[in-house]
Scaffold this motif. Structure first.
Motif, PDB file in Angstrom:
ATOM      1  N   PRO A  44       0.814  -1.227   0.000  1.00 18.71           N
ATOM      2  CA  PRO A  44       0.000   0.000   0.000  1.00 18.71           C
ATOM      3  C   PRO A  44       0.841   1.268   0.000  1.00 18.71           C
ATOM      4  O   PRO A  44       0.477   2.258  -0.660  1.00 18.71           O
ATOM      5  CB  PRO A  44      -0.837  -0.125   1.279  1.00 18.71           C
ATOM      6  CG  PRO A  44      -0.100  -1.091   2.147  1.00 18.71           C
ATOM      7  CD  PRO A  44       0.611  -2.019   1.228  1.00 18.71           C
ATOM      8  N   GLU A  45       1.971   1.280   0.712  1.00 17.68           N
ATOM      9  CA  GLU A  45       2.799   2.484   0.756  1.00 17.68           C
ATOM     10  C   GLU A  45       3.397   2.807  -0.608  1.00 17.68           C
ATOM     11  O   GLU A  45       3.562   3.984  -0.961  1.00 17.68           O
ATOM     12  CB  GLU A  45       3.914   2.313   1.794  1.00 17.68           C
ATOM     13  CG  GLU A  45       3.422   2.219   3.229  1.00 17.68           C
ATOM     14  CD  GLU A  45       2.700   3.477   3.669  1.00 17.68           C
ATOM     15  OE1 GLU A  45       3.065   4.571   3.186  1.00 17.68           O
ATOM     16  OE2 GLU A  45       1.768   3.379   4.482  1.00 17.68           O
ATOM     17  N   THR A  46       3.697   1.776  -1.385  1.00 20.58           N
ATOM     18  CA  THR A  46       4.243   2.004  -2.723  1.00 20.58           C
ATOM     19  C   THR A  46       3.202   2.647  -3.624  1.00 20.58           C
ATOM     20  O   THR A  46       3.503   3.594  -4.367  1.00 20.58           O
ATOM     21  CB  THR A  46       4.732   0.674  -3.329  1.00 20.58           C
ATOM     22  OG1 THR A  46       5.663   0.056  -2.439  1.00 20.58           O
ATOM     23  CG2 THR A  46       5.402   0.905  -4.669  1.00 20.58           C
ATOM     24  N   TRP A  47       1.972   2.158  -3.566  1.00 20.80           N
ATOM     25  CA  TRP A  47       0.906   2.750  -4.380  1.00 20.80           C
ATOM     26  C   TRP A  47       0.611   4.180  -3.935  1.00 20.80           C
ATOM     27  O   TRP A  47       0.372   5.071  -4.772  1.00 20.80           O
ATOM     28  CB  TRP A  47      -0.359   1.897  -4.295  1.00 20.80           C
ATOM     29  CG  TRP A  47      -0.241   0.549  -4.926  1.00 20.80           C
ATOM     30  CD1 TRP A  47      -0.236  -0.663  -4.292  1.00 20.80           C
ATOM     31  CD2 TRP A  47      -0.093   0.260  -6.323  1.00 20.80           C
ATOM     32  NE1 TRP A  47      -0.106  -1.680  -5.196  1.00 20.80           N
ATOM     33  CE2 TRP A  47      -0.019  -1.154  -6.447  1.00 20.80           C
ATOM     34  CE3 TRP A  47      -0.028   1.050  -7.467  1.00 20.80           C
ATOM     35  CZ2 TRP A  47       0.128  -1.774  -7.692  1.00 20.80           C
ATOM     36  CZ3 TRP A  47       0.124   0.426  -8.705  1.00 20.80           C
ATOM     37  CH2 TRP A  47       0.195  -0.961  -8.799  1.00 20.80           C
ATOM     38  N   ILE A  48       0.635   4.426  -2.643  1.00 20.48           N
ATOM     39  CA  ILE A  48       0.397   5.787  -2.145  1.00 20.48           C
ATOM     40  C   ILE A  48       1.478   6.737  -2.643  1.00 20.48           C
ATOM     41  O   ILE A  48       1.192   7.867  -3.080  1.00 20.48           O
ATOM     42  CB  ILE A  48       0.329   5.780  -0.604  1.00 20.48           C
ATOM     43  CG1 ILE A  48      -0.917   5.040  -0.123  1.00 20.48           C
ATOM     44  CG2 ILE A  48       0.352   7.206  -0.048  1.00 20.48           C
ATOM     45  CD1 ILE A  48      -0.958   4.810   1.377  1.00 20.48           C
TER      46      ILE A  48
END
Length: 462
Positions: free
Chosen positions: A137-141
């Protein structure tokens, strides 16, 4: 194997440098991974580069991750100084192995804002991290944050009107930014597709894909239609992926919203622009403009009818080819509900100005629908045609749908006639065919549930 603190520090510096050099030697690395290797067997680097694949031997990860993690935390606590190049290398190594470490992404945000990193480089790093951790999720954010920076830069340049030489140079840069946006959009679609294939029902990837289209392709019918066409094969190969079908439903909703807009905006929706280009300074031109508006509405309705017809056909083929998948029945229910709502909203518009249209009850039961109501005259005037001329014949009846008069050459020049629209009797017929065909228990349960939904939400079988 390294044991003392000094040896660990030397090992970490060596591995970080090897990873940096690997990207310099091969800037086309497209995948990363961890190679199972309990201990160092040879006196060589644990970084393996084969063709475009980068591997890290697992024995060094337990030393590498804690060390670079502590270095970054000490830097954030102002207890240790690191220059920009060292920060970029350390965060790159850390995020390739643990992309959900928010602090590392925040450091890279600061480096990007001060010009030490380029947006393209950060998007590339995120793409590689997603090959190992496709649901991070942090990569997509972080990807969305980088894309927002690109969009802000592009919008800032687009406000300038090139007049002087310096401003003309800015105009050239604006064109380059437009090309960058087009390439970025294409690359994001590819990254999302790859992540969706690596992890089933990857909600984060599909949500990011929706966000990209909402912010980088707003109102672009061609992009949405191309996405719908390209996703046809994907959903046919992943018939149980709810997220993929939800994305397809999003595309249908966006196309319905754009194609249902006023004809004045047809130039931005991919429809022929000449329909709304008549100058309104003469009465005759004004009449032609009204006729063009009506033609624009007809073209939009035809395009939507084709979309609904193709989507229902796709659902039918997949349900019959892959029996017992609830995802397919849920998608068919959603598609027919979209069709039902769109037809109901446009029923009143199609009957306005129509003196002898079909009754509302026939439209509600799917008999002809808005195509029949709108096709009774080119300008929506009942039996009156263009410029008040009355045609002698009536509209042709084909498969229960009324089509435009073939003597209207202007309408026939615009392409093939649309296929039959979805209809409630056809839906009940499809369910009956499934039930009568000796289906398995799961398929029978889903078919009965769909029939019950039709009777409850849409209406009883006519």
């Amino acid at each position: 194997m390294a044991e003392s603190e000094e040896e660990v520090d030397v090992l970490v510096q060596r591995v970080v440098k090897d990873i940096t050099n690997a990207f310099k030697r091969n800037p086309n690395i497209d995948e990363i991974g961890v190679i199972p290797c309990p201990e160092a067997r040879y006196n060589r680097s644990p970084i393996v580069l084969v063709e475009n694949k980068l591997g890290v031997e697992s024995w060094c990860v337990k030393f590498l991750l804690p060390s670079v993690h502590n270095k970054l935390l000490l830097y954030r606590q102002r207890k240790q100084w690191l220059d920009r190049e060292a920060l970029a290398d350390i965060t790159c190594t850390l995020l390739l192995l643990n992309p959900d470490f928010t602090t590392a992404w925040n450091v890279r945000k600061e480096l990007l804002q001060c010009g030490a990193l380029s947006p393209e480089k950060d998007l590339y790093l995120g793409k590689l991290a997603l090959t190992k951790f496709p649901k991070s999720p942090e990569t997509w954010i972080h990807r969305r944050w980088v894309l927002q920076q690109i969009l802000l830069q592009s919008s800032g340049r687009s406000r300038k009107h090139p007049q002087s030489e310096e401003e003309r140079a800015d105009g050239e840069q604006s064109r380059r930014l437009d090309d960058l946006l087009a390439r970025t959009l294409h690359q994001e679609m590819a990254v999302c597709s790859d992540a969706a294939c690596r992890y089933p029902s990857n909600y984060n990837a599909w949500s990011h894909r929706i966000w990209v289209l909402q912010h980088m392709a707003t109102g672009n019918v061609k992009v949405f239609h191309d996405e719908l066409s390209s996703m046809r094969l994907w959903v046919s190969m992943h018939v149980s992926d709810h997220s993929g079908f939800h994305y397809r439903q999003f595309l249908l909703k966006e196309l319905i919203a754009v194609l249902s807009q006023a004809p004045a905006s047809t130039s931005s929706t991919g429809l022929p622009q000449h329909q709304c280009s008549s100058p309104p300074h003469l009465g005759h031109d004004q009449a032609n403009g009204e006729e063009a508006d009506e033609d624009g509405r007809m073209l939009s309705s035809t395009a939507l009818l084709q979309l609904f017809h193709q989507e229902v056909e796709l659902c039918s083929d997949l349900i019959q080819s892959f029996p017992g998948h609830e995802t397919l029945w849920s998608h068919r229910r959603h598609v027919y509900y979209l069709w039902h709502n769109w037809r109901r909203e446009h029923q009143h518009q199609c009957h306005q100005g129509s003196n002898g249209g079909s009754g509302p009850d026939r439209v509600a039961n799917g008999d002809g629908g808005p195509l029949k109501a709108c096709a009774q005259s080119p300008a929506g005037g009942g039996e009156d045609g263009v410029n008040g001329q009355r045609h002698a014949g009536n509209a042709m009846e084909v498969d229960g749908a009324s089509l435009p008069d073939p003597r209207n050459s202007k309408r026939l020049k615009r392409g093939a006639l649309p296929p039959g629209a979805p209809a409630l009797p056809a839906e009940h017929g499809f369910v009956s065919g499934i039930l009568d065909g000796g289906c398995n228990p799961e398929q029978r349960r889903f078919a009965l549930a769909y029939r019950k939904w039709l009777d409850t939400v849409i209406g009883p079988h006519p």
